[in-house]
Design an enzyme around this catalytic site. Structure first.
Site, PDB file in Angstrom:
ATOM      1  N   GLU A 266       0.848  -1.194   0.000  1.00 23.81           N
ATOM      2  CA  GLU A 266       0.000   0.000   0.000  1.00 23.81           C
ATOM      3  C   GLU A 266       0.886   1.248   0.000  1.00 23.81           C
ATOM      4  OE1 GLU A 266      -3.098   2.154   3.160  1.00 23.81           O
ATOM      5  OE2 GLU A 266      -1.643   0.646   3.820  1.00 23.81           O
ATOM      6  N   LYS A 323      -9.540   1.431  -1.555  1.00 21.40           N
ATOM      7  CA  LYS A 323      -9.789   0.953  -0.199  1.00 21.40           C
ATOM      8  C   LYS A 323     -11.219   1.274   0.234  1.00 21.40           C
ATOM      9  CE  LYS A 323      -7.633   1.280   4.400  1.00 21.40           C
ATOM     10  NZ  LYS A 323      -6.559   1.958   5.159  1.00 21.40           N
ATOM     11  N   CYS A 372      -4.790  -2.752   3.579  1.00 21.59           N
ATOM     12  CA  CYS A 372      -4.559  -2.443   4.986  1.00 21.59           C
ATOM     13  C   CYS A 372      -5.776  -2.712   5.869  1.00 21.59           C
ATOM     14  CB  CYS A 372      -4.084  -0.999   5.115  1.00 21.59           C
ATOM     15  SG  CYS A 372      -3.495  -0.587   6.778  1.00 21.59           S
TER      16      CYS A 372
END
Length: 499
Positions: A266, A323, A372
Site C-alpha cells: 500500500e 480501499k 490495509c
C-alpha cells in the site's frame, strides 16, 4: 473491580502477539463472577471498564505510534497530545460494552437457577454487541475475542468457515460463563477446574487440527506471485523525493524473473505517479522485464482514493481497487462537526471510500486485492471472493509500527480471511510482515521484517493454488449475528414469561 481489571489483563494477554492464546478460554471467568447479581448501571460500568482496559492493553503499540512516530514524521501535533488521543480512542471503542453490561444486569435475574440458559443469554448478547462494534464510521474489529484463536489454535479456528468470528465469540463467551458458574459452585480444586478445562480445549483443538487436509499441490495448477517488501521508512516516504523510492523499487524489480506478476505494498509511492517521470520509469521497467506490477499510490480526480492498480508494458490500467474500509481520523474524518478538532491526525489526505470490489484478471490469476484496514473486516474479502477472486492479496503499509505485536495482530486478520473463504491470502507489507497463508490459516512462507533483516527490500516467491469453492461463510456472511439476536430475544421472553 479487581476481578474486572484482572479479567481485562488476561483477555489482552490472549491476543495475537501477546502471551498465550489459550488464556481466552478462562480470561472471562473473573469478569462474569464480578458481574453476578449486578444492577444494570453497575453492570454497564463494569463492562465498560473491562472493555476499556482490555482494548487499551491489546493496542498498547498504538501509544508509541501516536506519541513518537506520527509526531516525528508529520510534525502536526506535540507528543503529549498522542497520549490523550490514545485514551480517547480506547473510550470510543469500549462504549459498546456499556450496552452489554446494562442488558446483562437487567435480565440475568431471570436465569438465576438456569446456568446454561444464562450462559446462552450472555453469549448471545455479547455476540450482538461484538457485531455492532464493527459497523458505522467508527467501527473497529481488532482485539476480538476470536482473534486469540489465530495465535495457535488452528483446529478450532476452522469454525470461521461456518460462522465467521461471531460464532467463535459466542462459543468463547458461553464456555467462560459456564466455567464461572462451576468455579463459584466449587469450594476447592478450583485451580484443577481451570487447568483441566484448558487441557480439554487444547485436546479438542488438537483433534480438530488432525482433520485439516494438506492442500493438493501440482505444478499444473500452481501459480506464483512475487511479493516486493520495500522496507522504506515513513520518514523517507514523506520527506524524500519519489525518485529515492523508485531507486529501491527498480533494483528489486530487476532481480525478479522476467514475465512475473509482482505485488507491492500500500502507498509504495505517496503521490499519483501515473503522469510523471516516476510512473514513466516504472512503466519502462515493466516493459523491459515483461512484468505486471500491482502498485499502491493515491489518486486525485473527481474522487480521492487510496488505491492499487496494475502497471505493465502498456502503462497503468484503468481498472483499480480503492480501499473500502478507510481508517477513521487518518484517512477520513467521521462526523466532522463532532470530531473536527481531530483533523490534525490526518496522515496524507482524506480519501473517499472505494465503491467496487474489483477483481484483477491477469494471465491465470484472478486477484481480489484489499488494502490495509480492509483486512480487519470479513465483508471485504468475502465480497471479493463472491466476485470471483481465486486468491486474496492484502497490500498494506505497517511501517508506522515499532512493535511486532501490531504486525502479528494485523497478520492474524489475513489468517481469518483465508479460513473464512478457503482462499490463499498473500499479505505484502512495507517493512513486514509479508506472508502467504493457505486456505486453512497456515503460514506457508513468511518474509523477514525490516527489524529481522536489515535490507532495503526483501523479495518473496509466493506460490498458491487458485480456489473456486464457496464456503458457508462466503455465501451467508454474518448470519450468526441474526441467530444470536433472535436467541437473546427469545431467552428474554422465556425468562420473563415462563421462568
Amino acid at each position: 473491580m479487581v476481578l474486572i481489571l484482572f479479567s481485562a489483563v488476561l483477555t489482552a494477554l490472549a491476543m495475537p502477539g501477546m502471551l498465550w492464546g489459550y488464556l481466552i478460554w478462562v480470561s472471562l471467568i473473573p469478569f462474569f463472577i464480578a458481574m453476578k447479581e449486578v444492577t444494570p448501571l453497575k453492570g454497564a460500568l463494569r463492562a465498560f471498564v473491562w472493555g476499556l482496559v482490555y482494548l487499551l492493553i491489546t493496542h498498547y503499540w498504538e501509544l508509541p505510534v501516536l506519541t513518537v512516530n506520527v509526531p516525528e514524521v508529520l510534525n502536526s501535533f506535540p507528543n503529549f497530545i498522542g497520549i490523550i488521543v490514545y485514551f480517547l480512542m480506547g473510550l470510543v471503542i469500549a462504549i459498546p460494552f456499556l450496552a452489554f453490561g446494562f442488558i446483562y444486569g437487567l435480565y440475568q435475574r431471570f436465569f438465576e437457577r438456569y446456568p446454561v440458559l444464562l450462559g446462552l443469554f450472555a453469549a448471545s448478547f455479547f455476540t450482538v454487541i461484538e457485531y455492532l462494534r464493527e459497523i458505522g464510521p467508527l467501527g473497529f474489529t481488532n482485539g476480538r475475542l476470536s482473534d486469540a484463536l489465530l495465535n495457535n489454535q488452528l483446529g478450532i479456528s476452522q469454525l470461521f468457515v461456518l460462522g465467521g468470528p461471531l460464532l467463535l465469540v459466542f462459543i468463547i463467551v458461553f464456555i467462560n460463563h459456564y466455567l464461572s458458574h462451576l468455579y463459584l459452585e466449587k469450594t476447592r480444586d478450583r485451580a484443577v477446574l481451570i487447568i483441566v478445562s484448558v487441557a480439554l480445549i487444547a485436546l479438542v483443538n488438537s483433534i480438530m487440527s488432525s482433520f485439516i487436509p494438506i492442500p493438493h499441490s501440482s505444478n499444473k495448477y500452481e501459480s506464483t506471485i512475487y511479493a516486493l517488501q520495500t522496507n522504506i521508512s515513513m520518514q523517507m516516504k514523506y520527506y524524500q523525493p519519489p525518485e529515492e523510492t523508485l531507486r529501491i523499487v527498480s533494483r528489486a524489480l530487476r532481480e525478479i524473473p522476467e514475465g512475473s506478476l509482482v505485488v507491492m505494498p500500500e502507498a509504495t509511492f505517496m503521490s499519483d505517479i501515473r503522469s510523471n517521470s516516476t510512473g514513466s520509469q516504472l512503466q519502462e521497467i515493466a516493459r523491459e522485464r515483461d512484468l505486471k506490477i500491482l502498485v499502491g499510490f493515491p489518486t486525485y480526480n473527481d474522487d480521492n482514493f487510496n488505491q492499487v492498480r496494475f502497471v505493465d508494458s502498456e502503462g497503468f490500467s484503468e481498472e483499480f481497487y480503492a480501499k473500502v474500509q478507510l481508517t477513521p481520523f487518518v484517512e477520513f474524518l467521521p462526523w466532522p462537526r463532532v470530531f473536527g478538532v481531530f483533523s490534525f491526525l490526518k496522515f496524507l489526505d482524506y480519501f473517499d471510500p472505494g465503491k467496487q470490489y474489483t477483481i484483477f484478471s491477469v494471465d491465470e490469476h484472478r486477484i481480489g486485492a484489499q488494502i490495509c484496514f480492509d483486512s480487519l473486516y470479513s465483508n471485504v474479502a468475502r465480497r471479493l471472493t463472491q466476485n470471483g477472486a481465486t486468491v486474496i492479496v492484502t497490500s498494506t503499509n505497517d511501517g508506522w509500527f515499532n512493535f511486532s505485536t501490531a504486525l502479528q495482530q494485523h497478520l492474524s486478520k489475513s489468517i481469518a480471511r483465508a479460513i473464512e473463504n478457503r482462499r490463499y491470502v498473500i499479505q505484502v507489507s512495507n517493512t513486514g510482515i509479508s506472508a502467504v497463508i493457505d486456505p486453512y490459516g497456515r503460514i506457508v512462507k513468511r518474509l523477514p521484517s525490516s527489524k529481522e533483516l536489515s535490507a532495503e527490500y526483501v523479495i518473496g516467491e509466493f506460490e498458491y493454488l487458485p480456489r473456486v469453492t464457496t464456503t458457508p461463510y462466503t455465501k451467508f456472511g454474518n448470519w450468526f449475528f441474526w441467530f444470536s439476536l433472535l436467541l437473546g430475544i427469545a431467552l428474554i421472553i422465556l425468562g420473563g414469561v415462563v421462568l
